[in-house]
Design a protein around this motif. Structure first.
Motif, PDB file in Angstrom:
ATOM      1  N   MET A   1       0.829  -1.192   0.000  1.00 60.71           N
ATOM      2  CA  MET A   1       0.000   0.000   0.000  1.00 60.71           C
ATOM      3  C   MET A   1       0.872   1.255   0.000  1.00 60.71           C
ATOM      4  SD  MET A   1      -2.640   1.403   2.903  1.00 60.71           S
ATOM      5  CE  MET A   1      -1.368   2.397   3.684  1.00 60.71           C
ATOM      6  N   THR A   2       0.493   2.232  -0.796  1.00 64.41           N
ATOM      7  CA  THR A   2       1.219   3.501  -0.838  1.00 64.41           C
ATOM      8  C   THR A   2       0.466   4.540  -0.025  1.00 64.41           C
ATOM      9  OG1 THR A   2       2.079   3.032  -3.043  1.00 64.41           O
ATOM     10  CG2 THR A   2       2.090   5.324  -2.334  1.00 64.41           C
ATOM     11  N   ASN A   3       1.123   5.119   0.968  1.00 66.85           N
ATOM     12  CA  ASN A   3       0.484   6.163   1.766  1.00 66.85           C
ATOM     13  C   ASN A   3       0.280   7.425   0.946  1.00 66.85           C
ATOM     14  OD1 ASN A   3       0.100   4.830   4.166  1.00 66.85           O
ATOM     15  ND2 ASN A   3       1.893   5.679   5.190  1.00 66.85           N
ATOM     16  N   LYS A   4      -0.878   8.060   1.148  1.00 67.85           N
ATOM     17  CA  LYS A   4      -1.112   9.407   0.622  1.00 67.85           C
ATOM     18  C   LYS A   4      -0.741  10.387   1.731  1.00 67.85           C
ATOM     19  CE  LYS A   4      -4.886   8.296  -2.587  1.00 67.85           C
ATOM     20  NZ  LYS A   4      -6.314   8.566  -2.906  1.00 67.85           N
ATOM     21  N   VAL A   5       0.323  11.122   1.515  1.00 66.08           N
ATOM     22  CA  VAL A   5       0.858  12.033   2.530  1.00 66.08           C
ATOM     23  C   VAL A   5       0.650  13.472   2.077  1.00 66.08           C
ATOM     24  CG1 VAL A   5       2.950  12.818   3.726  1.00 66.08           C
ATOM     25  CG2 VAL A   5       2.573  10.365   3.333  1.00 66.08           C
ATOM     26  N   VAL A   6       0.102  14.296   2.952  1.00 66.50           N
ATOM     27  CA  VAL A   6      -0.008  15.730   2.710  1.00 66.50           C
ATOM     28  C   VAL A   6       0.859  16.447   3.735  1.00 66.50           C
ATOM     29  CG1 VAL A   6      -1.518  17.750   2.702  1.00 66.50           C
ATOM     30  CG2 VAL A   6      -2.320  15.584   1.731  1.00 66.50           C
ATOM     31  N   VAL A   7       1.702  17.353   3.267  1.00 68.89           N
ATOM     32  CA  VAL A   7       2.539  18.162   4.154  1.00 68.89           C
ATOM     33  C   VAL A   7       2.045  19.602   4.101  1.00 68.89           C
ATOM     34  CG1 VAL A   7       4.856  19.005   4.676  1.00 68.89           C
ATOM     35  CG2 VAL A   7       4.542  16.669   3.816  1.00 68.89           C
ATOM     36  N   LEU A   8       1.690  20.135   5.269  1.00 70.19           N
ATOM     37  CA  LEU A   8       1.373  21.551   5.421  1.00 70.19           C
ATOM     38  C   LEU A   8       2.603  22.183   6.048  1.00 70.19           C
ATOM     39  CD1 LEU A   8      -0.343  24.138   5.802  1.00 70.19           C
ATOM     40  CD2 LEU A   8      -1.276  23.094   7.875  1.00 70.19           C
ATOM     41  N   GLY A   9       3.326  22.997   5.286  1.00 67.24           N
ATOM     42  CA  GLY A   9       4.587  23.460   5.864  1.00 67.24           C
ATOM     43  C   GLY A   9       5.290  24.534   5.082  1.00 67.24           C
ATOM     44  N   SER A  10       6.568  24.659   5.397  1.00 68.20           N
ATOM     45  CA  SER A  10       7.384  25.779   4.940  1.00 68.20           C
ATOM     46  C   SER A  10       8.183  25.438   3.693  1.00 68.20           C
ATOM     47  CB  SER A  10       8.356  26.189   6.057  1.00 68.20           C
ATOM     48  OG  SER A  10       9.127  25.076   6.459  1.00 68.20           O
ATOM     49  N   LEU A  11       8.417  26.489   2.903  1.00 61.59           N
ATOM     50  CA  LEU A  11       9.255  26.406   1.710  1.00 61.59           C
ATOM     51  C   LEU A  11      10.306  27.503   1.817  1.00 61.59           C
ATOM     52  CD1 LEU A  11       6.301  26.053  -0.802  1.00 61.59           C
ATOM     53  CD2 LEU A  11       7.917  24.238  -0.216  1.00 61.59           C
ATOM     54  N   ASN A  12      11.561  27.126   1.950  1.00 61.08           N
ATOM     55  CA  ASN A  12      12.653  28.090   2.110  1.00 61.08           C
ATOM     56  C   ASN A  12      13.765  27.821   1.110  1.00 61.08           C
ATOM     57  OD1 ASN A  12      11.498  29.283   4.416  1.00 61.08           O
ATOM     58  ND2 ASN A  12      12.551  27.873   5.801  1.00 61.08           N
ATOM     59  N   VAL A  13      14.369  28.879   0.613  1.00 59.84           N
ATOM     60  CA  VAL A  13      15.618  28.731  -0.124  1.00 59.84           C
ATOM     61  C   VAL A  13      16.751  28.837   0.893  1.00 59.84           C
ATOM     62  CG1 VAL A  13      17.128  29.715  -1.871  1.00 59.84           C
ATOM     63  CG2 VAL A  13      14.664  29.642  -2.261  1.00 59.84           C
ATOM     64  N   ASP A  14      17.552  27.785   0.981  1.00 65.22           N
ATOM     65  CA  ASP A  14      18.637  27.707   1.967  1.00 65.22           C
ATOM     66  C   ASP A  14      19.951  28.214   1.386  1.00 65.22           C
ATOM     67  OD1 ASP A  14      16.890  26.516   3.717  1.00 65.22           O
ATOM     68  OD2 ASP A  14      17.630  24.481   3.399  1.00 65.22           O
ATOM     69  N   THR A  15      20.614  29.102   2.114  1.00 65.75           N
ATOM     70  CA  THR A  15      21.988  29.497   1.801  1.00 65.75           C
ATOM     71  C   THR A  15      22.887  28.943   2.896  1.00 65.75           C
ATOM     72  OG1 THR A  15      21.297  31.538   0.697  1.00 65.75           O
ATOM     73  CG2 THR A  15      23.573  31.431   1.469  1.00 65.75           C
ATOM     74  N   THR A  16      23.793  28.059   2.528  1.00 65.24           N
ATOM     75  CA  THR A  16      24.680  27.425   3.496  1.00 65.24           C
ATOM     76  C   THR A  16      26.081  28.017   3.390  1.00 65.24           C
ATOM     77  OG1 THR A  16      23.434  25.355   3.381  1.00 65.24           O
ATOM     78  CG2 THR A  16      25.644  25.242   4.317  1.00 65.24           C
ATOM     79  N   LEU A  17      26.593  28.513   4.518  1.00 65.82           N
ATOM     80  CA  LEU A  17      27.963  29.009   4.609  1.00 65.82           C
ATOM     81  C   LEU A  17      28.808  27.942   5.295  1.00 65.82           C
ATOM     82  CD1 LEU A  17      27.230  32.674   5.764  1.00 65.82           C
ATOM     83  CD2 LEU A  17      27.763  31.889   3.448  1.00 65.82           C
ATOM     84  N   HIS A  18      29.813  27.456   4.597  1.00 61.56           N
ATOM     85  CA  HIS A  18      30.668  26.390   5.114  1.00 61.56           C
ATOM     86  C   HIS A  18      31.841  27.024   5.860  1.00 61.56           C
ATOM     87  CE1 HIS A  18      28.596  23.310   2.628  1.00 61.56           C
ATOM     88  NE2 HIS A  18      28.345  24.369   1.883  1.00 61.56           N
ATOM     89  N   ILE A  19      31.965  26.698   7.153  1.00 62.85           N
ATOM     90  CA  ILE A  19      32.969  27.320   8.028  1.00 62.85           C
ATOM     91  C   ILE A  19      33.711  26.240   8.806  1.00 62.85           C
ATOM     92  CG2 ILE A  19      31.707  29.509   8.236  1.00 62.85           C
ATOM     93  CD1 ILE A  19      30.534  28.499  10.850  1.00 62.85           C
ATOM     94  N   ASP A  20      34.873  26.609   9.358  1.00 63.55           N
ATOM     95  CA  ASP A  20      35.634  25.653  10.170  1.00 63.55           C
ATOM     96  C   ASP A  20      34.979  25.433  11.518  1.00 63.55           C
ATOM     97  OD1 ASP A  20      37.692  25.007   8.352  1.00 63.55           O
ATOM     98  OD2 ASP A  20      38.698  26.903   8.785  1.00 63.55           O
TER      99      ASP A  20
END
Length: 305
Positions: A1-20
């Motif tokens: 069986m395949t679950n029908k999943v609905v997500v109510l949530g956020s959509l963000n564009v992520d900017t990742t800064l790579h640091i030591d």
């Protein structure tokens, strides 16, 4: 069986800064590199569900900008139904800045934008979608009032509701009454209950406190240690798979999305679904980025035969 999943949530564009290493207060440091990717807790959870085979739909909101187009296209790439992603003409698409150190640990700053501007009216436009779902997931990067309206409708139609209370904040009156399962991490659980999470006894105490608050089904994720679960009939701890983490971004979201693809509506297979979710998140942390790091069902099965 395949679950029908609905997500109510956020959509963000992520900017990742790579640091030591993480900067100290008042300190200026240099980033080694910068990457941009699609993200947001809601988007991550939806993509994780879709890549694990769930028939997935999204309820959310973006700004009338290029980032909004980018986020909708990112969901469509994984076959996610975006018919219920609205366009806000005033507020911009959500975004996040992620500081990622050399040990794979992160700190995240989020601009809510169109996510936080969502109104309860969007649920009226999504009634048919919610009624047809098996699982409805939401978190706290969108207004709790919107989640409450969605969960009330879901419960009227036998849809299982999963609440990820992240980032942790006071839960509005009535929301837990229409929540079937709450999934905080250890920090969020402690914030909500006032009881620190450090061993099995304290997890049991958290479960008892959540029961007092009105919810009996609980999962507490504890990073690279694993996940604790508690239901009225059972409780236990599923250990994590030991891997070397490169980037923990989206690990918890992958866990919830993958879990939602496997769980039965009555939560009767919770332990098996948890093992699958742990496998999925263990792959995510070995890769960089949010959406790009989330594995498919085929990758999960190949990794853990």
């Amino acid at each position: 069986m395949t679950n029908k999943v609905v997500v109510l949530g956020s959509l963000n564009v992520d900017t990742t800064l790579h640091i030591d290493q993480m900067p100290k207060p008042g300190e200026t440091i240099s980033a080694k590199s910068k990457t941009n990717s699609a993200g947001g807790k809601g988007a991550n959870q939806a993509v994780a569900a879709a890549r694990s085979g769930a028939q997935t739909s999204f309820i959310g909101q973006v700004g009338d900008d290029s980032n909004g187009i980018f986020m909708i296209d990112a969901l469509k790439l994984d076959g996610i139904n975006t018919d219920h992603v609205g366009i806000n003409q005033v507020d911009g698409t959500g975004s996040a800045v992620i500081l990622l150190d050399s040990q794979g640990q992160n700190s995240i700053m989020v601009y809510g934008g169109a996510n936080q501007a969502m109104k309860t009216e969007v649920i009226a436009d999504s009634q048919a979608l919610i009624k047809s779902a098996d699982i409805l997931i939401s978190e706290f990067e969108t207004p709790q009032e919107v989640t409450y309206e969605a969960f009330k409708l879901a419960k009227q139609h036998g849809v299982t509701t999963i609440l990820n209370p992240a980032p942790a904040s006071k839960i509005i009156y009535g929301l837990l009454e229409v929540t079937d399962l709450i999934v905080p991490n250890e920090t969020e659980s402690a914030t909500l209950t006032g009881i620190e999470v450090n061993d099995t006894d304290s997890m049991d105490q958290n479960a008892a406190k959540f029961s007092e608050m009105g919810i009996d089904n609980l999962i507490i994720t504890v990073g690279d240690r694993g996940a604790y679960y508690h239901t009225p009939s059972d409780s236990g701890f599923v250990p994590a798979f030991k891997v070397k983490a490169k980037d923990t971004t989206a690990a918890g979201d992958t866990f919830i999305g993958a879990f939602s693809s496997q769980i039965d509506k009555d939560l009767s297979n919770i332990e098996a679904a948890l093992v699958y979710a742990q496998k999925a998140s263990s792959i995510t942390v070995q890769r960089l980025g949010a959406l790009p790091s989330i594995p498919t069902a085929e990758e999960i099965k190949a990794e853990y035969k």
